[in-house]
Design an enzyme around this catalytic site. Sequence first.
Site, PDB file in Angstrom:
ATOM      1  N   LYS A  60     -40.504 -23.112  22.778  1.00 16.08           N
ATOM      2  CA  LYS A  60     -40.337 -23.400  24.205  1.00 16.08           C
ATOM      3  C   LYS A  60     -39.847 -22.117  24.866  1.00 16.08           C
ATOM      4  O   LYS A  60     -38.670 -21.768  24.790  1.00 16.08           O
ATOM      5  CB  LYS A  60     -39.352 -24.541  24.457  1.00 16.08           C
ATOM      6  CG  LYS A  60     -39.551 -25.061  25.884  1.00 16.08           C
ATOM      7  CD  LYS A  60     -38.327 -25.413  26.647  1.00 16.08           C
ATOM      8  CE  LYS A  60     -37.393 -24.379  27.128  1.00 16.08           C
ATOM      9  NZ  LYS A  60     -37.820 -23.595  28.298  1.00 16.08           N
ATOM     10  N   GLU A  67     -28.096 -17.156  19.456  1.00 17.47           N
ATOM     11  CA  GLU A  67     -27.925 -15.768  19.922  1.00 17.47           C
ATOM     12  C   GLU A  67     -27.592 -15.867  21.400  1.00 17.47           C
ATOM     13  O   GLU A  67     -28.466 -16.155  22.212  1.00 17.47           O
ATOM     14  CB  GLU A  67     -29.226 -14.976  19.738  1.00 17.47           C
ATOM     15  CG  GLU A  67     -29.711 -14.848  18.322  1.00 17.47           C
ATOM     16  CD  GLU A  67     -28.848 -13.932  17.469  1.00 17.47           C
ATOM     17  OE1 GLU A  67     -28.071 -13.134  18.027  1.00 17.47           O
ATOM     18  OE2 GLU A  67     -28.938 -14.036  16.241  1.00 17.47           O
ATOM     19  N   CYS A  74     -28.586  -8.703  26.760  1.00 18.20           N
ATOM     20  CA  CYS A  74     -27.441  -9.393  26.143  1.00 18.20           C
ATOM     21  C   CYS A  74     -26.470  -8.402  25.530  1.00 18.20           C
ATOM     22  O   CYS A  74     -25.276  -8.637  25.501  1.00 18.20           O
ATOM     23  CB  CYS A  74     -27.936 -10.390  25.111  1.00 18.20           C
ATOM     24  SG  CYS A  74     -29.036  -9.662  23.914  1.00 18.20           S
ATOM     25  N   GLU A 113     -19.780 -12.535  31.643  1.00 21.87           N
ATOM     26  CA  GLU A 113     -21.076 -11.847  31.557  1.00 21.87           C
ATOM     27  C   GLU A 113     -21.741 -11.916  32.923  1.00 21.87           C
ATOM     28  O   GLU A 113     -21.982 -12.998  33.448  1.00 21.87           O
ATOM     29  CB  GLU A 113     -21.958 -12.540  30.514  1.00 21.87           C
ATOM     30  CG  GLU A 113     -23.300 -11.872  30.361  1.00 21.87           C
ATOM     31  CD  GLU A 113     -24.218 -12.587  29.377  1.00 21.87           C
ATOM     32  OE1 GLU A 113     -24.476 -13.785  29.557  1.00 21.87           O
ATOM     33  OE2 GLU A 113     -24.686 -11.939  28.425  1.00 21.87           O
TER      34      GLU A 113
HETATM   35  P1  NAD Z   1     -30.588 -19.876  29.509  1.00 24.68           P
HETATM   36  O1  NAD Z   1     -29.525 -20.327  28.591  1.00 24.68           O
HETATM   37  O2  NAD Z   1     -30.552 -20.350  30.902  1.00 24.68           O
HETATM   38  O3  NAD Z   1     -32.012 -20.318  28.946  1.00 24.68           O
HETATM   39  C1  NAD Z   1     -32.458 -19.917  27.661  1.00 24.68           C
HETATM   40  C2  NAD Z   1     -33.469 -20.929  27.166  1.00 24.68           C
HETATM   41  O4  NAD Z   1     -32.782 -22.143  26.885  1.00 24.68           O
HETATM   42  C3  NAD Z   1     -34.546 -21.274  28.188  1.00 24.68           C
HETATM   43  O5  NAD Z   1     -35.775 -21.449  27.520  1.00 24.68           O
HETATM   44  C4  NAD Z   1     -34.058 -22.602  28.759  1.00 24.68           C
HETATM   45  O6  NAD Z   1     -35.092 -23.405  29.265  1.00 24.68           O
HETATM   46  C5  NAD Z   1     -33.433 -23.221  27.524  1.00 24.68           C
HETATM   47  N1  NAD Z   1     -32.426 -24.248  27.792  1.00 24.68           N
HETATM   48  C6  NAD Z   1     -31.466 -24.223  28.741  1.00 24.68           C
HETATM   49  N2  NAD Z   1     -30.727 -25.353  28.657  1.00 24.68           N
HETATM   50  C7  NAD Z   1     -31.223 -26.083  27.620  1.00 24.68           C
HETATM   51  C8  NAD Z   1     -30.889 -27.341  27.054  1.00 24.68           C
HETATM   52  N3  NAD Z   1     -29.882 -28.081  27.525  1.00 24.68           N
HETATM   53  N4  NAD Z   1     -31.615 -27.785  26.003  1.00 24.68           N
HETATM   54  C9  NAD Z   1     -32.628 -27.050  25.513  1.00 24.68           C
HETATM   55  N5  NAD Z   1     -33.013 -25.862  26.022  1.00 24.68           N
HETATM   56  C10 NAD Z   1     -32.304 -25.377  27.068  1.00 24.68           C
HETATM   57  O7  NAD Z   1     -30.591 -18.286  29.419  1.00 24.68           O
HETATM   58  P2  NAD Z   1     -31.491 -17.273  30.237  1.00 24.68           P
HETATM   59  O8  NAD Z   1     -30.948 -17.248  31.634  1.00 24.68           O
HETATM   60  O9  NAD Z   1     -32.931 -17.518  30.025  1.00 24.68           O
HETATM   61  O10 NAD Z   1     -31.144 -15.887  29.485  1.00 24.68           O
HETATM   62  C11 NAD Z   1     -30.001 -15.181  29.739  1.00 24.68           C
HETATM   63  C12 NAD Z   1     -28.925 -15.468  28.706  1.00 24.68           C
HETATM   64  O11 NAD Z   1     -29.438 -15.220  27.397  1.00 24.68           O
HETATM   65  C13 NAD Z   1     -27.749 -14.540  28.842  1.00 24.68           C
HETATM   66  O12 NAD Z   1     -26.540 -15.246  28.679  1.00 24.68           O
HETATM   67  C14 NAD Z   1     -27.931 -13.544  27.694  1.00 24.68           C
HETATM   68  O13 NAD Z   1     -26.764 -12.923  27.260  1.00 24.68           O
HETATM   69  C15 NAD Z   1     -28.542 -14.407  26.665  1.00 24.68           C
HETATM   70  N6  NAD Z   1     -29.277 -13.588  25.690  1.00 24.68           N
HETATM   71  C16 NAD Z   1     -28.766 -13.416  24.434  1.00 24.68           C
HETATM   72  C17 NAD Z   1     -29.422 -12.627  23.517  1.00 24.68           C
HETATM   73  C18 NAD Z   1     -28.894 -12.447  22.116  1.00 24.68           C
HETATM   74  O14 NAD Z   1     -29.658 -12.042  21.264  1.00 24.68           O
HETATM   75  N7  NAD Z   1     -27.647 -12.734  21.834  1.00 24.68           N
HETATM   76  C19 NAD Z   1     -30.610 -12.000  23.864  1.00 24.68           C
HETATM   77  C20 NAD Z   1     -31.111 -12.180  25.138  1.00 24.68           C
HETATM   78  C21 NAD Z   1     -30.429 -12.995  26.047  1.00 24.68           C
END
Ligand code: NAD
Length: 473
Positions: A170, A245, A279, A379
Amino acid sequence: MIEHRSHYIDGAWQSSHGTGRLDVVNSATEEVIGSVAAGDADDAKAAVAAARAAFDAWAATPVTERAAYLTRAAQALRTRQTEVATLISQEVGMPFAYSNVVQTGLPLQSFVSIAQVALDFPFEEQVYNSLVVREPIGVVVAITPWNYPLHQIVAKVAPALAAGCTVVLKPSEVAPLNAFVLADVFDSIGLPPGVFNVVTGTGTDVGEPLVAHPDVDMVSLTGSTVAGRRIGAVAAQSIKRVALELGGKSPMVVLDDADLVAAVGAALNGCFLNSGQTCIALTRMIVPRARLAEVEAIAKSGVEAIAVGDPFDPATVLGPLVSELQRDRVVGYIRTGIDEGARVVVGGPSAPAGLDRGYYVQPTVFSDVTPDMTIVREEIFGPVLVIQAYDDEAEAVRLANDSIYGLNAAVFSADQDRAVTFARRIRAGQVQINEGAFNINAPFGGYGQSGNGREFGKWGLEEFLETKSMQLP
Ligand code: NAD
């Protein structure tokens, strides 16, 4: 306009059961450039059923064949590198030249690297009278963010497939178009039906039904800590393995013997790459108090030299943020920093001069911050750097570790051994020493609320394996 009305399920493009559409917006022009189907729980179920049905045969496929599929996927993706880099520059706003190297170059390397890791991996070993075997965990759900969309997808999909797992992906609803190219790639190389599936939609409508599904064995998320908390809670109901992650607030410590120009230059690159939507962004620069004024001056002139603008202008270093929502969040943080008493060294909350269209934010550096300020703790996910001052090394360690996160860090010193000694005291999954480069074969993941898994290299493969011991007579 790029319109996708279907999900990739069981080796075919299948019409979405969900009737809604999710628009994809060009972050530099604010124009809609495409849309994808807003899937629902039935689409999620169909994809899990396909992945479950394909699992036994894929798990039994020799690792040499599974690795060969990954190598072929890399070759097929390479022919579409410019197309994918262009898409991601439009979706996310990263300057094209960087996109080509990072957003598509890294996934290509990941495929190749994981194929080799799988070929070298000891799937069996004898331990006294036991035969210990490592087996694929089963059906994996991969949920990914928008900031490095294809890189994050491949970081999960390549090792999961190499391990013998089948996958339902997804992708982020904000930057989903590149995932369709990947599905095309797998289709073009003849990956067996059901081994890789893609369902688009929101976290609530598609993500949660996937996470809750009883036929799913593991969930791997890259995303925010908020989403990680929720996914962990939902997955716990069926005791699934969960790899997370998540976010970060990573420190960069400049020791008192460091070359300040090199260190501050690296801090600006490490903080502002992808407009700070990274991130592992190094968002807190921790410097000797005696050198604070010098650091501020170097940072100010460095930031003033950064070209902000159109991602497709070759001179651009910093593009827009991904969306209106993200731009408003980041500007809100800059205002909060000012309201809480931090001093703006350079930048600020107003849009960069001459850029009134697109989600642009000025690269901004704060000083005179205290450890309790919102901009030091949270963040921001935008081009915002804070400078913290320390009086002695013990304080530098305390400041570096004063965070709920522990994803990344950096240490700068003229003496590499001294930097490594300091790095051992930092609670983070990776530490960059001076100009040390990102390594696709090294383990990647976080301490604390940055998550609980490791991607890449043999550590990334092991995430997707179960362990069985057979006691022999
Ligand atoms: P997000 O958490 O809003 O969304 C990430 C994914 O999770 C999306 O596909 C979203 O649809 C899904 N999602 C959200 N809520 C969900 C739920 N309740 N159930 C199932 N799926 C759900 O994050 P974003 O805004 O897309 O990305 C930014 C975040 O990602 C930042 O906090 C960043 O630090 C983190 N990030 C971490 C890494 C790492 O490797 N540690 C890498 C890249 C980004």
